[in-house]
Motif scaffolding. Structure first.
Motif, mmCIF file in Angstrom:
data_model
loop_
_atom_site.group_PDB
_atom_site.id
_atom_site.type_symbol
_atom_site.label_atom_id
_atom_site.label_comp_id
_atom_site.label_asym_id
_atom_site.label_seq_id
_atom_site.Cartn_x
_atom_site.Cartn_y
_atom_site.Cartn_z
ATOM 1 N N GLU A 138 0.832 -1.209 0.000
ATOM 2 C CA GLU A 138 0.000 0.000 0.000
ATOM 3 C C GLU A 138 0.863 1.255 0.000
ATOM 4 O O GLU A 138 0.550 2.239 -0.678
ATOM 5 C CB GLU A 138 -0.906 -0.009 1.231
ATOM 6 C CG GLU A 138 -1.934 1.126 1.244
ATOM 7 C CD GLU A 138 -2.883 1.011 2.419
ATOM 8 O OE1 GLU A 138 -2.429 0.568 3.497
ATOM 9 O OE2 GLU A 138 -4.068 1.335 2.271
ATOM 10 N N ALA A 139 2.021 1.216 0.691
ATOM 11 C CA ALA A 139 2.908 2.379 0.749
ATOM 12 C C ALA A 139 3.517 2.660 -0.617
ATOM 13 O O ALA A 139 3.650 3.807 -1.031
ATOM 14 C CB ALA A 139 4.011 2.144 1.785
ATOM 15 N N VAL A 140 3.916 1.596 -1.331
ATOM 16 C CA VAL A 140 4.527 1.797 -2.646
ATOM 17 C C VAL A 140 3.516 2.352 -3.645
ATOM 18 O O VAL A 140 3.828 3.202 -4.478
ATOM 19 C CB VAL A 140 5.103 0.457 -3.169
ATOM 20 C CG1 VAL A 140 5.564 0.600 -4.616
ATOM 21 C CG2 VAL A 140 6.257 0.011 -2.297
ATOM 22 N N LEU A 141 2.247 1.898 -3.519
ATOM 23 C CA LEU A 141 1.231 2.269 -4.513
ATOM 24 C C LEU A 141 0.410 3.484 -4.121
ATOM 25 O O LEU A 141 -0.533 3.841 -4.825
ATOM 26 C CB LEU A 141 0.299 1.076 -4.749
ATOM 27 C CG LEU A 141 0.964 -0.201 -5.275
ATOM 28 C CD1 LEU A 141 -0.037 -1.336 -5.350
ATOM 29 C CD2 LEU A 141 1.609 0.033 -6.623
ATOM 30 N N GLU A 142 0.765 4.135 -3.003
ATOM 31 C CA GLU A 142 -0.076 5.228 -2.532
ATOM 32 C C GLU A 142 -0.047 6.443 -3.456
ATOM 33 O O GLU A 142 -0.951 7.276 -3.420
ATOM 34 C CB GLU A 142 0.361 5.633 -1.125
ATOM 35 C CG GLU A 142 1.755 6.244 -1.060
ATOM 36 C CD GLU A 142 2.165 6.646 0.343
ATOM 37 O OE1 GLU A 142 3.297 7.096 0.534
ATOM 38 O OE2 GLU A 142 1.322 6.514 1.239
ATOM 39 N N THR A 143 0.981 6.526 -4.313
ATOM 40 C CA THR A 143 1.049 7.677 -5.223
ATOM 41 C C THR A 143 0.060 7.547 -6.386
ATOM 42 O O THR A 143 -0.194 8.523 -7.083
ATOM 43 C CB THR A 143 2.471 7.805 -5.784
ATOM 44 O OG1 THR A 143 2.816 6.596 -6.457
ATOM 45 C CG2 THR A 143 3.469 8.084 -4.680
ATOM 46 N N LEU A 144 -0.430 6.333 -6.608
ATOM 47 C CA LEU A 144 -1.379 6.139 -7.702
ATOM 48 C C LEU A 144 -2.789 6.484 -7.225
ATOM 49 O O LEU A 144 -3.144 6.296 -6.068
ATOM 50 C CB LEU A 144 -1.338 4.685 -8.180
ATOM 51 C CG LEU A 144 0.033 4.163 -8.621
ATOM 52 C CD1 LEU A 144 -0.071 2.704 -9.056
ATOM 53 C CD2 LEU A 144 0.582 5.018 -9.748
ATOM 54 N N ASP A 145 -3.575 6.959 -8.108
ATOM 55 C CA ASP A 145 -4.942 7.367 -7.772
ATOM 56 C C ASP A 145 -5.852 6.138 -7.800
ATOM 57 O O ASP A 145 -6.707 5.977 -8.682
ATOM 58 C CB ASP A 145 -5.431 8.428 -8.760
ATOM 59 C CG ASP A 145 -6.792 8.987 -8.345
ATOM 60 O OD1 ASP A 145 -7.160 8.841 -7.156
ATOM 61 O OD2 ASP A 145 -7.481 9.554 -9.211
ATOM 62 N N ILE A 146 -5.617 5.239 -6.819
ATOM 63 C CA ILE A 146 -6.379 3.996 -6.768
ATOM 64 C C ILE A 146 -6.729 3.688 -5.314
ATOM 65 O O ILE A 146 -6.170 4.254 -4.382
ATOM 66 C CB ILE A 146 -5.582 2.815 -7.360
ATOM 67 C CG1 ILE A 146 -4.256 2.642 -6.620
ATOM 68 C CG2 ILE A 146 -5.355 3.002 -8.844
ATOM 69 C CD1 ILE A 146 -3.473 1.430 -7.060
ATOM 70 N N CYS A 147 -7.643 2.759 -5.148
ATOM 71 C CA CYS A 147 -8.047 2.299 -3.810
ATOM 72 C C CYS A 147 -7.487 0.893 -3.608
ATOM 73 O O CYS A 147 -7.706 0.002 -4.443
ATOM 74 C CB CYS A 147 -9.568 2.310 -3.689
ATOM 75 S SG CYS A 147 -10.178 1.624 -2.125
ATOM 76 N N ILE A 148 -6.743 0.698 -2.527
ATOM 77 C CA ILE A 148 -6.164 -0.610 -2.203
ATOM 78 C C ILE A 148 -7.111 -1.350 -1.248
ATOM 79 O O ILE A 148 -7.420 -0.866 -0.156
ATOM 80 C CB ILE A 148 -4.778 -0.469 -1.546
ATOM 81 C CG1 ILE A 148 -3.848 0.364 -2.426
ATOM 82 C CG2 ILE A 148 -4.174 -1.839 -1.278
ATOM 83 C CD1 ILE A 148 -3.552 -0.258 -3.746
ATOM 84 N N VAL A 149 -7.561 -2.531 -1.667
ATOM 85 C CA VAL A 149 -8.375 -3.398 -0.804
ATOM 86 C C VAL A 149 -7.490 -4.558 -0.371
ATOM 87 O O VAL A 149 -6.878 -5.219 -1.211
ATOM 88 C CB VAL A 149 -9.621 -3.907 -1.550
ATOM 89 C CG1 VAL A 149 -10.414 -4.847 -0.649
ATOM 90 C CG2 VAL A 149 -10.495 -2.740 -1.993
ATOM 91 N N LYS A 150 -7.402 -4.794 0.942
ATOM 92 C CA LYS A 150 -6.477 -5.798 1.468
ATOM 93 C C LYS A 150 -7.228 -7.045 1.964
ATOM 94 O O LYS A 150 -8.316 -6.930 2.538
ATOM 95 C CB LYS A 150 -5.646 -5.196 2.602
ATOM 96 C CG LYS A 150 -4.712 -4.079 2.128
ATOM 97 C CD LYS A 150 -3.953 -3.428 3.264
ATOM 98 C CE LYS A 150 -4.866 -2.478 4.037
ATOM 99 N NZ LYS A 150 -4.129 -1.654 5.002
ATOM 100 N N ALA A 151 -6.633 -8.192 1.729
ATOM 101 C CA ALA A 151 -7.175 -9.454 2.218
ATOM 102 C C ALA A 151 -6.027 -10.289 2.760
ATOM 103 O O ALA A 151 -4.955 -10.343 2.157
ATOM 104 C CB ALA A 151 -7.902 -10.198 1.105
ATOM 105 N N GLU A 152 -6.246 -10.959 3.899
ATOM 106 C CA GLU A 152 -5.182 -11.725 4.553
ATOM 107 C C GLU A 152 -5.321 -13.231 4.349
ATOM 108 O O GLU A 152 -4.588 -14.014 4.951
ATOM 109 C CB GLU A 152 -5.147 -11.394 6.044
ATOM 110 C CG GLU A 152 -4.817 -9.932 6.325
ATOM 111 C CD GLU A 152 -4.708 -9.613 7.806
ATOM 112 O OE1 GLU A 152 -4.568 -8.435 8.127
ATOM 113 O OE2 GLU A 152 -4.768 -10.549 8.630
#
Length: 655
Positions: free
Chosen positions: A18-32
């Protein structure tokens, strides 16, 4: 907002993604877990799934296979993320489970971001295409409704002719133009009155008889009931090249007879450019992987090889100093010294290519460096090779390693000489300061160096491999295939860009862009070498006895008192017995039991002002001088060493 799904059983890995991709205008959905991922894909639309392979319970392969079973999620691109380098059969298993790519941990942020950007753009294009499809479907429904209401005489207008977003032409069954829409007129550069009633192939944009004949044959096939779809390249009224998707199909009346022929041309230039950009990104990724592989190979052999070279260089130099001036022994030793220096240069070139060695970047004007280099080059070229310079002395300064810049220039010119050696020719060298907003570079001012030759040129297959390690077109004995690969690595390490344009029979042009430096302080004049040694007592630690012997002899020649120790623990005990007895410690890094950094930390803990020099053939455990200095070590130097190298570093800390 566009969403991507990141699946990993370790929360910290998800946070890192999420930290690497935070510059992109996208929403990160996380699953474990795989189960949680399945719940998300059934309720949410994702542009991409980053899926860890190894997870407890349901692993990545099983999760991907299940995702592909649902209609809602079967087309979502999946990239496997793994810390294990799988064999081919496991990789094929991943692709069989539905993956489109692999990312190996630790993940390069630039590669991760670049790949995600590609799939985000593809997702956007799919959304646009879906919207266009809906619009086209609605337009087709409207056309069908009009067809039912119109009489047979109104067939030619049932395609909502002038409202189409495509270039459209209606022909009779012989190929004469009956109707042409405004968009087609604009592309043809003619009015409807000018072309109505004329043969289509006589009014097309090409003057080539072969293309006219090909178009005529296509129309004749369509008049027999066939349909043609293909891509064509044309030049519009402004002279710009456009790529069109051309569809020619018959239009039948209510009785099934062919009444008209319709020509539709859709401008797909931007789509083709996007496809080419994707190909370029894949090529860059492959090049990066090749460079990484070469770096692993170089790192594996450099340490031991540099220890051997250190002994050869050291004893050769000592022998040259002790032998009489005109003796055969000195001549033989001198040739050994020259060969060893060449071997040292080759190793440093390889390590420099894969950016495993430190370079000295200073601010200097490239115009002056080019003029100095050409003075040396002219003397080595035959009279059949002409050098022409077009150097703008006002070109701004760059921040780079002067030796590497010189290496780039010499490589280009040497290659040019080799391709023109038998026939003669001309080398044109140009330098200009330009504004660049292209090639993936940070927009700004750049120094543009170009080297042009009048040689045989290269075909497309050769151009594709020109920067590959060990690829060469030269005969045996005239090249290793490392030159342009090293140049490529140097340019990229300086945040520049390199490209080549060439055509068989028309020579080649090599282009390099270096960013103009904002620093004002130019490179200082280097200090002269001082042969007078600074005396002192030095402790040298290295597990290679041969290296110890030669380095002790070299230090003795420079006037220093030397204590040599092969065991790091024994050296530490010797130091602790009397911490003030040594003026400086020089130690190898890679040693059994206790490495050089660990030993140095313990010595500095007892005597904080102790100068310690770390001398190594190469190790992947440290890569920067800054990291070594954080341990309290004064300098990091690399084997092999000459007496001059040794004298400089010792004077620096004992002078």
């Amino acid at each position: 907002m566009i969403k991507i799904l990141c699946v990993d059983d370790r929360p910290k890995n998800l946070i890192a993604l999420e930290a690497v991709l935070e510059t992109l205008d996208i929403c990160i959905v996380k699953a474990e877990s795989g189960q949680e991922a399945l719940e998300h894909v059934l309720t949410t639309e994702f542009a991409l799934i980053l899926l860890d392979v190894q997870m407890p319970g349901m692993d990545g392969f099983e999760t991907a296979s299940l995702i592909r079973t649902f209609n809602k999620s079967k087309n979502i691109p999946i990239i496997f993320v793994t810390a294990i380098s799988f064999e081919d059969k496991h990789i094929f298993r991943g692709y069989g489970a539905g993956a489109v790519d692999y990312l190996f941990k630790p993940i390069d942020p630039y590669i991760l971001t670049s790949k995600v950007k590609i799939f985000i753009e593809l997702f956007k294009q799919r959304q646009k295409a879906t919207q266009k499809a809906r619009e086209l479907e609605q337009a087709n429904l409207k056309i069908l409704e009009q067809q039912k209401a119109l009489q047979e005489s109104e067939i030619r207008f049932r395609t909502a002719f002038d409202q189409s977003f495509q270039c459209m032409v209606i022909l009779d069954t012989q190929g004469r133009i009956l109707e042409i829409n405004d968009l087609a007129c604009k592309l043809y550069g003619k009015t409807g009155k000018e072309v109505t009633g004329k043969w289509l192939w006589e009014t097309c944009r090409s003057d080539a008889e072969s293309e006219k004949e090909a178009l005529k044959e296509k129309i004749q096939r369509v008049a027999q009931g066939n349909r043609t779809i293909d891509e064509i390249d044309v030049y519009d009224n402004n002279g710009e090249k456009r790529t069109l998707l051309q569809t020619i199909f018959p239009v039948k009346d209510s009785a099934g007879a062919i009444s008209y022929i319709t020509v539709q041309e859709q401008d797909i230039t931007r789509r083709k450019q996007a496809e080419q950009e994707k190909i370029n990104l894949v090529t860059q990724l492959r090049q990066a992987q090749k460079m990484e592989a070469l770096g692993t190979l170089a790192g594996g052999i450099a340490h031991d090889f540099n220890n051997i070279l250190s002994v050869i260089l050291g004893y050769s130099e000592l022998g040259c100093r002790e032998a009489s001036e005109n003796s055969k022994v000195k001549k033989h030793l001198s040739k050994i010294l020259v060969a060893a220096n060449k071997a040292m240069g080759l190793v440093r070139q390889i390590l420099g290519f894969v950016r495993q060695t430190s370079v000295e970047q200073v601010v200097f004007r490239p115009a002056a460096a080019i003029e100095e280099g050409i003075k040396l080059l002219r003397a080595s070229l035959p009279a059949t090779i002409e050098i022409r310079l077009d150097i703008d002395s006002r070109c701004g300064a760059i921040l780079a390693d002067p030796t590497q810049f010189h290496q780039i220039l010499m490589n280009f010119c040497t290659n040019a000489y080799h391709v023109m050696e038998s026939s003669g020719g001309c080398i044109d060298i140009s330098l200009r300061e330009v504004d660049v907003d292209d090639y993936g570079l940070v927009p700004g001012k750049y120094a543009h160096l170009s080297v042009t030759d009048t040689g045989l040129g290269m075909d497309e297959k050769t151009l594709e491999k020109i920067f590959d390690p060990y690829f060469t077109t030269k005969e045996i004995g005239k090249g290793t295939g490392l030159g342009l690969s090293i140049v490529h690595g140097i340019v990229k390490s300086h945040k520049g860009h390199i490209w080549v344009e060439s055509e068989l029979g028309k020579g080649s042009v090599f282009h390099v862009y270096f960013p103009i430096s904002e620093q004002k302080k130019l490179r200082p004049v280097p200090p002269s070498f001082n042969d007078i040694a600074r005396r002192g007592h030095i402790l040298v630690v290295d597990d290679e006895q041969d290296f110890l012997d030669v380095i002790a002899a070299m230090m003795g020649l420079l006037g220093y008192n030397v204590t040599a120790e092969q065991n790091s623990e024994a050296a530490l005990d010797l130091f602790l017995d009397n911490p003030s007895q040594f003026d400086l410690v020089m130690t190898d890094y890679t040693m059994p039991e206790m490495n050089g950094v660990e030993m140095a930390e313990k010595m500095i803990g007892v005597r904080p002002n102790l100068p310690v020099i770390l001398c190594t053939g190469y190790s992947q455990d440290f890569t920067t001088t800054q990291m070594v200095r954080e341990k309290g070590i004064r300098s990091l130097i690399f084997k092999p060493l000459t007496c001059e190298d040794l004298d400089k570093v010792l004077q620096k800390h004992l002078g």
